[in-house]
Design a protein around this motif. Structure first.
Motif, PDB file in Angstrom:
ATOM      1  N   ALA A   1       1.076   4.244  -2.831  1.00  0.00           N
ATOM      2  CA  ALA A   1       0.952   5.667  -2.500  1.00  0.00           C
ATOM      3  C   ALA A   1       2.142   6.454  -3.048  1.00  0.00           C
ATOM      4  CB  ALA A   1       0.850   5.832  -0.986  1.00  0.00           C
ATOM      5  N   ARG A   2       3.338   5.873  -2.986  1.00  0.00           N
ATOM      6  CA  ARG A   2       4.517   6.562  -3.509  1.00  0.00           C
ATOM      7  C   ARG A   2       4.466   6.665  -5.034  1.00  0.00           C
ATOM      8  NH1 ARG A   2      10.095   5.004  -0.641  1.00  0.00           N
ATOM      9  NH2 ARG A   2      10.656   6.820  -1.900  1.00  0.00           N
ATOM     10  N   LEU A   3       3.955   5.621  -5.684  1.00  0.00           N
ATOM     11  CA  LEU A   3       3.791   5.701  -7.137  1.00  0.00           C
ATOM     12  C   LEU A   3       2.890   6.874  -7.513  1.00  0.00           C
ATOM     13  CD1 LEU A   3       3.288   1.912  -7.947  1.00  0.00           C
ATOM     14  CD2 LEU A   3       5.101   3.346  -8.896  1.00  0.00           C
ATOM     15  N   GLU A   4       1.838   7.054  -6.733  1.00  0.00           N
ATOM     16  CA  GLU A   4       0.907   8.148  -7.008  1.00  0.00           C
ATOM     17  C   GLU A   4       1.572   9.493  -6.755  1.00  0.00           C
ATOM     18  OE1 GLU A   4      -3.801   9.175  -6.147  1.00  0.00           O
ATOM     19  OE2 GLU A   4      -2.730   7.730  -4.883  1.00  0.00           O
ATOM     20  N   ARG A   5       2.307   9.597  -5.653  1.00  0.00           N
ATOM     21  CA  ARG A   5       2.998  10.849  -5.346  1.00  0.00           C
ATOM     22  C   ARG A   5       4.061  11.174  -6.393  1.00  0.00           C
ATOM     23  NH1 ARG A   5       3.176   8.903   0.027  1.00  0.00           N
ATOM     24  NH2 ARG A   5       5.418   8.509  -0.173  1.00  0.00           N
ATOM     25  N   ASP A   6       4.703  10.116  -6.930  1.00  0.00           N
ATOM     26  CA  ASP A   6       5.747  10.319  -7.936  1.00  0.00           C
ATOM     27  C   ASP A   6       5.183  10.678  -9.314  1.00  0.00           C
ATOM     28  OD1 ASP A   6       7.539   9.616  -5.982  1.00  0.00           O
ATOM     29  OD2 ASP A   6       7.854   7.575  -6.720  1.00  0.00           O
ATOM     30  N   GLU A   7       3.853  10.685  -9.426  1.00  0.00           N
ATOM     31  CA  GLU A   7       3.193  10.929 -10.718  1.00  0.00           C
ATOM     32  C   GLU A   7       3.757   9.982 -11.783  1.00  0.00           C
ATOM     33  OE1 GLU A   7       3.504  15.074 -11.602  1.00  0.00           O
ATOM     34  OE2 GLU A   7       2.115  15.663 -10.019  1.00  0.00           O
ATOM     35  N   THR A   8       3.818   8.712 -11.423  1.00  0.00           N
ATOM     36  CA  THR A   8       4.342   7.682 -12.320  1.00  0.00           C
ATOM     37  C   THR A   8       3.557   7.667 -13.631  1.00  0.00           C
ATOM     38  OG1 THR A   8       4.939   6.372 -10.381  1.00  0.00           O
ATOM     39  CG2 THR A   8       4.865   5.212 -12.493  1.00  0.00           C
TER      40      THR A   8
ATOM     41  N   ARG B   1       0.839  -1.210   0.000  1.00  0.00           N
ATOM     42  CA  ARG B   1       0.000   0.000   0.000  1.00  0.00           C
ATOM     43  C   ARG B   1       0.872   1.258   0.000  1.00  0.00           C
ATOM     44  NH1 ARG B   1      -2.656  -3.212   4.156  1.00  0.00           N
ATOM     45  NH2 ARG B   1      -4.485  -4.234   3.251  1.00  0.00           N
ATOM     46  N   HIS B   2       1.962   1.214   0.774  1.00  0.00           N
ATOM     47  CA  HIS B   2       2.872   2.348   0.835  1.00  0.00           C
ATOM     48  C   HIS B   2       3.517   2.582  -0.530  1.00  0.00           C
ATOM     49  CE1 HIS B   2       5.711   5.206   2.500  1.00  0.00           C
ATOM     50  NE2 HIS B   2       6.736   4.474   2.070  1.00  0.00           N
ATOM     51  N   THR B   3       3.890   1.484  -1.209  1.00  0.00           N
ATOM     52  CA  THR B   3       4.501   1.597  -2.537  1.00  0.00           C
ATOM     53  C   THR B   3       3.527   2.215  -3.529  1.00  0.00           C
ATOM     54  OG1 THR B   3       5.919  -0.317  -2.100  1.00  0.00           O
ATOM     55  CG2 THR B   3       5.595   0.307  -4.408  1.00  0.00           C
TER      56      THR B   3
END
Length: 354
Positions: A41-48, A37-39
């Motif tokens: 969320a980070r993908l979303e924050r990174d605008e992958t 789940r944390h990964t």
């Protein structure tokens, strides 16, 4: 499971660490779900990029489904058969694959193939629908499933070759490669790489030609002349595979591998080999002498199940060979397993895993 011969019964999938060098863990998986789940969320924050997210999303979905399909059959041993989709039914390699599938199914094993035509079809034809599992691949040109697995609930169709190859090797107790094209060579060499690096739990790998064939024999010469002679592999790496022209020898290689040896686990820094029969004092002393080179420290000990292995109660009675493996001499590890299996043991001394 009660109707299967003991030679067809493997491990409890809930307690099988993946990858192979992962230690046993008795902790539930909530920590891993949280990491996932944390990964995300980070993908979303990174605008992958959307294309990258699509790859991750599809990978997760098709692996989840494949795990679900295979789960009811996890303790039943399976052989993965690789080979050309272009091999015609009247060719000798096709006939060898039919014979191989039929004979392994008779021993209670299931047969996994890529679900297409040629060698894949032949393996399923020999095994029959009940003992067949398929991992089909989506291609720009249609590859339909063969008639022996088509519309079967044990068939999984995947988009990516890498997820498909993961399932081929992760779920099996042995691999047999018949002649094929680039894909077959890729599958054979990747299996060898996984074994040589310890990323795959030790399994038998057979490179099978028809009686007059030289496909794998020629590749073996290339391995010797180019890889071995130029120092790119070690002499003991040849123990990781067997080249043969005989279905009899292929079947024997698969079954003999599990004659005494059953499975392996890492418990902290110790490698634990579960055995279906105890070693004699003479055999243990021979191992301590002849295989001292792969022990990082200490020596080999034969003992009962370790407390960390308590999750697999059906294997509790099995004796263990425990040692601090150096984790790099995988060819020599295979030679150790061969030594263990080569001992003449009375059938009555073999412990059942039921």
């Amino acid at each position: 499971m009660k109707q299967l011969p003991s030679e067809a019964i493997g491990e409890d999938e809930l307690h099988r660490p993946q990858p192979a060098d992962e230690p046993i863990s008795r902790v539930n998986s909530q920590d891993l779900y949280q990491v996932m789940r944390h990964t995300i969320a980070r993908l979303e924050r990174d605008e992958t990029a959307r294309g990258d997210v699509k790859i991750l999303s599809r990978t997760l979905r098709e692996l989840r489904y494949a795990f679900q399909v295979f789960r009811p059959f996890r303790r039943r041993r399976k052989v993965t058969i690789f080979g050309s989709a272009r091999t015609a039914p009247d060719q000798p390699d096709y006939m060898s694959a039919v014979d191989l599938g039929r004979r392994m199914a008779a021993h209670g094993w299931m047969v996994i193939t890529g679900a297409g035509g040629g060698i894949m079809e032949a393996g399923h034809k020999g095994a029959g629908r009940d003992a067949s599992m398929g991992l089909n691949i989506m291609l720009p040109f249609e590859q339909g499933a063969n008639e022996y697995i088509d519309n079967d609930p044990k068939l999984v169709t995947m988009k990516y070759f890498f997820t498909r190859k993961l399932m081929f090797v992760k779920e099996c107790s042995g691999v047999v490669c018949l002649p094929g094209g680039f894909g077959t060579l890729d599958e054979a060499c990747e299996t060898l790489t996984l074994l040589q690096t310890g990323k795959q739990t030790m399994i038998p790998l057979v490179l099978l030609d028809h009686p007059e064939g030289s496909y794998w024999k020629d590749l073996g010469k290339f391995f010797d002349n180019q890889l071995l002679n130029n120092g790119m592999i070690s002499p003991e790496d040849s123990a990781l595979y067997k080249i043969t022209n005989s279905v009899d020898e292929a079947v024997d290689e698969l079954l003999t591998f599990y004659k005494v040896y059953h499975s392996m686990r890492y418990v902290r820094d110790q490698l634990v080999l579960r055995l279906r029969a105890p070693l004699t004092d003479e055999q243990l002393e021979a191992i301590r002498t002849d295989f001292a080179d792969i022990v990082k420290k200490g020596t080999y000990e034969q003992r009962d199940a370790l407390p960390e292995e308590s999750g697999e109660k059906e294997l509790a009675a099995y004796p263990r060979l425990v040692f601090n493996f150096n984790r790099r001499s995988l060819g020599r590890l295979r030679m150790l397993i061969n030594f263990i299996n080569g001992q003449a043991l009375a059938e009555s001394s073999v412990i059942s895993s039921r």
